[in-house]
Design a protein around this motif. Structure first.
Motif, PDB file in Angstrom:
ATOM      1  N   GLU A  65       0.828  -1.206   0.000  1.00  0.00           N
ATOM      2  CA  GLU A  65       0.000   0.000   0.000  1.00  0.00           C
ATOM      3  C   GLU A  65       0.864   1.258   0.000  1.00  0.00           C
ATOM      4  OE1 GLU A  65      -3.995  -1.410   2.387  1.00  0.00           O
ATOM      5  OE2 GLU A  65      -2.161  -1.068   3.537  1.00  0.00           O
ATOM      6  N   ARG A  66       1.923   1.265   0.819  1.00  0.00           N
ATOM      7  CA  ARG A  66       2.821   2.433   0.844  1.00  0.00           C
ATOM      8  C   ARG A  66       3.505   2.620  -0.504  1.00  0.00           C
ATOM      9  NH1 ARG A  66       4.398   0.624   5.864  1.00  0.00           N
ATOM     10  NH2 ARG A  66       6.385  -0.086   5.026  1.00  0.00           N
ATOM     11  N   ALA A  67       3.905   1.521  -1.131  1.00  0.00           N
ATOM     12  CA  ALA A  67       4.543   1.610  -2.446  1.00  0.00           C
ATOM     13  C   ALA A  67       3.564   2.197  -3.472  1.00  0.00           C
ATOM     14  CB  ALA A  67       5.039   0.239  -2.892  1.00  0.00           C
ATOM     15  N   ASP A  68       2.319   1.759  -3.439  1.00  0.00           N
ATOM     16  CA  ASP A  68       1.312   2.298  -4.352  1.00  0.00           C
ATOM     17  C   ASP A  68       1.084   3.792  -4.095  1.00  0.00           C
ATOM     18  OD1 ASP A  68       0.979  -0.144  -5.549  1.00  0.00           O
ATOM     19  OD2 ASP A  68      -1.044  -0.496  -4.786  1.00  0.00           O
ATOM     20  N   LEU A  69       1.050   4.167  -2.833  1.00  0.00           N
ATOM     21  CA  LEU A  69       0.834   5.568  -2.482  1.00  0.00           C
ATOM     22  C   LEU A  69       1.944   6.451  -3.056  1.00  0.00           C
ATOM     23  CD1 LEU A  69      -0.980   7.517  -0.820  1.00  0.00           C
ATOM     24  CD2 LEU A  69       0.588   7.128   1.087  1.00  0.00           C
ATOM     25  N   LEU A  70       3.190   6.038  -2.845  1.00  0.00           N
ATOM     26  CA  LEU A  70       4.307   6.815  -3.385  1.00  0.00           C
ATOM     27  C   LEU A  70       4.326   6.779  -4.908  1.00  0.00           C
ATOM     28  CD1 LEU A  70       7.132   5.923  -0.852  1.00  0.00           C
ATOM     29  CD2 LEU A  70       5.841   8.060  -1.038  1.00  0.00           C
ATOM     30  N   LEU A  73       2.078   9.323  -6.193  1.00  0.00           N
ATOM     31  CA  LEU A  73       2.722  10.632  -6.099  1.00  0.00           C
ATOM     32  C   LEU A  73       3.620  10.867  -7.309  1.00  0.00           C
ATOM     33  CD1 LEU A  73       3.355  13.146  -4.205  1.00  0.00           C
ATOM     34  CD2 LEU A  73       5.352  11.840  -3.508  1.00  0.00           C
ATOM     35  N   TYR A  74       4.432   9.863  -7.672  1.00  0.00           N
ATOM     36  CA  TYR A  74       5.347   9.998  -8.807  1.00  0.00           C
ATOM     37  C   TYR A  74       4.584  10.179 -10.115  1.00  0.00           C
ATOM     38  CZ  TYR A  74       8.514   7.849  -5.382  1.00  0.00           C
ATOM     39  OH  TYR A  74       9.227   7.552  -4.256  1.00  0.00           O
ATOM     40  N   VAL A  75       3.508   9.436 -10.293  1.00  0.00           N
ATOM     41  CA  VAL A  75       2.709   9.562 -11.518  1.00  0.00           C
ATOM     42  C   VAL A  75       2.004  10.911 -11.550  1.00  0.00           C
ATOM     43  CG1 VAL A  75       0.700   8.633 -12.759  1.00  0.00           C
ATOM     44  CG2 VAL A  75       2.441   7.070 -11.868  1.00  0.00           C
ATOM     45  N   GLY A  76       1.455  11.322 -10.425  1.00  0.00           N
ATOM     46  CA  GLY A  76       0.758  12.608 -10.357  1.00  0.00           C
ATOM     47  C   GLY A  76       1.675  13.796 -10.553  1.00  0.00           C
ATOM     48  N   GLU A  83       1.764   4.306 -17.721  1.00  0.00           N
ATOM     49  CA  GLU A  83       2.233   3.078 -18.362  1.00  0.00           C
ATOM     50  C   GLU A  83       3.449   2.495 -17.646  1.00  0.00           C
ATOM     51  OE1 GLU A  83       2.052   6.101 -20.180  1.00  0.00           O
ATOM     52  OE2 GLU A  83      -0.033   5.687 -20.708  1.00  0.00           O
ATOM     53  N   GLU A  84       4.112   3.275 -16.821  1.00  0.00           N
ATOM     54  CA  GLU A  84       5.288   2.839 -16.079  1.00  0.00           C
ATOM     55  C   GLU A  84       4.936   2.447 -14.639  1.00  0.00           C
ATOM     56  OE1 GLU A  84       8.934   5.442 -17.579  1.00  0.00           O
ATOM     57  OE2 GLU A  84       7.225   6.707 -16.978  1.00  0.00           O
ATOM     58  N   TRP A  85       3.669   2.119 -14.398  1.00  0.00           N
ATOM     59  CA  TRP A  85       3.183   1.872 -13.039  1.00  0.00           C
ATOM     60  C   TRP A  85       4.046   0.863 -12.278  1.00  0.00           C
ATOM     61  CZ3 TRP A  85       0.667   4.064  -9.378  1.00  0.00           C
ATOM     62  CH2 TRP A  85       0.232   3.323  -8.283  1.00  0.00           C
ATOM     63  N   GLU A  86       4.328  -0.274 -12.889  1.00  0.00           N
ATOM     64  CA  GLU A  86       5.103  -1.297 -12.189  1.00  0.00           C
ATOM     65  C   GLU A  86       6.488  -0.771 -11.796  1.00  0.00           C
ATOM     66  OE1 GLU A  86       3.927  -4.119 -10.964  1.00  0.00           O
ATOM     67  OE2 GLU A  86       1.998  -3.513 -11.799  1.00  0.00           O
ATOM     68  N   GLY A  87       7.114  -0.011 -12.668  1.00  0.00           N
ATOM     69  CA  GLY A  87       8.405   0.587 -12.354  1.00  0.00           C
ATOM     70  C   GLY A  87       8.289   1.621 -11.244  1.00  0.00           C
ATOM     71  N   ALA A  88       7.204   2.384 -11.253  1.00  0.00           N
ATOM     72  CA  ALA A  88       6.977   3.381 -10.202  1.00  0.00           C
ATOM     73  C   ALA A  88       6.798   2.699  -8.851  1.00  0.00           C
ATOM     74  CB  ALA A  88       5.746   4.229 -10.536  1.00  0.00           C
ATOM     75  N   VAL A  89       6.067   1.595  -8.831  1.00  0.00           N
ATOM     76  CA  VAL A  89       5.860   0.849  -7.584  1.00  0.00           C
ATOM     77  C   VAL A  89       7.182   0.254  -7.097  1.00  0.00           C
ATOM     78  CG1 VAL A  89       4.719  -1.166  -6.556  1.00  0.00           C
ATOM     79  CG2 VAL A  89       3.427   0.374  -8.055  1.00  0.00           C
ATOM     80  N   ARG A  90       7.955  -0.302  -8.011  1.00  0.00           N
ATOM     81  CA  ARG A  90       9.262  -0.871  -7.645  1.00  0.00           C
ATOM     82  C   ARG A  90      10.178   0.214  -7.070  1.00  0.00           C
ATOM     83  NH1 ARG A  90       9.108  -3.772 -11.844  1.00  0.00           N
ATOM     84  NH2 ARG A  90      10.168  -2.327 -13.227  1.00  0.00           N
ATOM     85  N   PHE A  91      10.222   1.368  -7.733  1.00  0.00           N
ATOM     86  CA  PHE A  91      11.046   2.481  -7.266  1.00  0.00           C
ATOM     87  C   PHE A  91      10.582   2.945  -5.888  1.00  0.00           C
ATOM     88  CE2 PHE A  91      11.966   7.094  -7.119  1.00  0.00           C
ATOM     89  CZ  PHE A  91      13.349   7.035  -7.197  1.00  0.00           C
ATOM     90  N   ALA A  92       9.274   3.050  -5.701  1.00  0.00           N
ATOM     91  CA  ALA A  92       8.713   3.475  -4.418  1.00  0.00           C
ATOM     92  C   ALA A  92       9.064   2.482  -3.318  1.00  0.00           C
ATOM     93  CB  ALA A  92       7.201   3.630  -4.535  1.00  0.00           C
TER      94      ALA A  92
END
Length: 132
Positions: A65-70, A73-76, A83-92
């Protein structure tokens, strides 16, 4: 997404409450709210619990959940595309390895509430939180 939209909405509302607060501009006014135009209402004081509540809410989220939240933030914020959602979650997840980075990251970003709302919108998720 592993985080509920209602949870994100609650965090957005709490962030907005923190964002409108300002430092003590009239700490020793000694007057009542009517005399000073109620300016102290939006001033943080020693009994201010909103930030602590926000920190507790974020700390209560699980790792996903915290990874999704961050990631929202990065997408927003435009750092990453939907389209980079999985990478954003991994980075978070990497940034929040200790489990405390979520609240700290949100509080460090001016307009974080708006970025989270924008992240939901960019991900095509309807939410009922007005823009600040």
């Amino acid at each position: 997404m592993d985080i509920a939209t209602d949870t994100v909405t609650e965090i957005i509302l709490r962030l907005r409450a923190v964002e409108v607060k300002e430092g003590a501009t009239d700490p020793d006014s000694g007057s009542n709210p009517t005399d000073d135009g109620a300016t102290d209402i939006l001033v943080s004081g020693t009994d201010e619990a909103t930030e602590a509540e926000l920190r507790g809410l974020v700390a209560g989220l699980d790792v996903d959940e915290r990874a999704d939240l961050l990631a929202l933030l990065y997408v927003g914020r435009g750092d990453m595309e939907p389209e980079e959602w999985e990478g954003a979650v991994r980075f978070a997840r990497e940034r929040d390895a200790a489990g405390e980075g979520g609240a700290r990251a949100l509080l460090a970003v001016p307009d974080a509430a708006d970025f989270l709302a924008e992240g939901l919108e960019r991900m095509g998720i309807a939410q009922d939180v007005g823009q600040g």
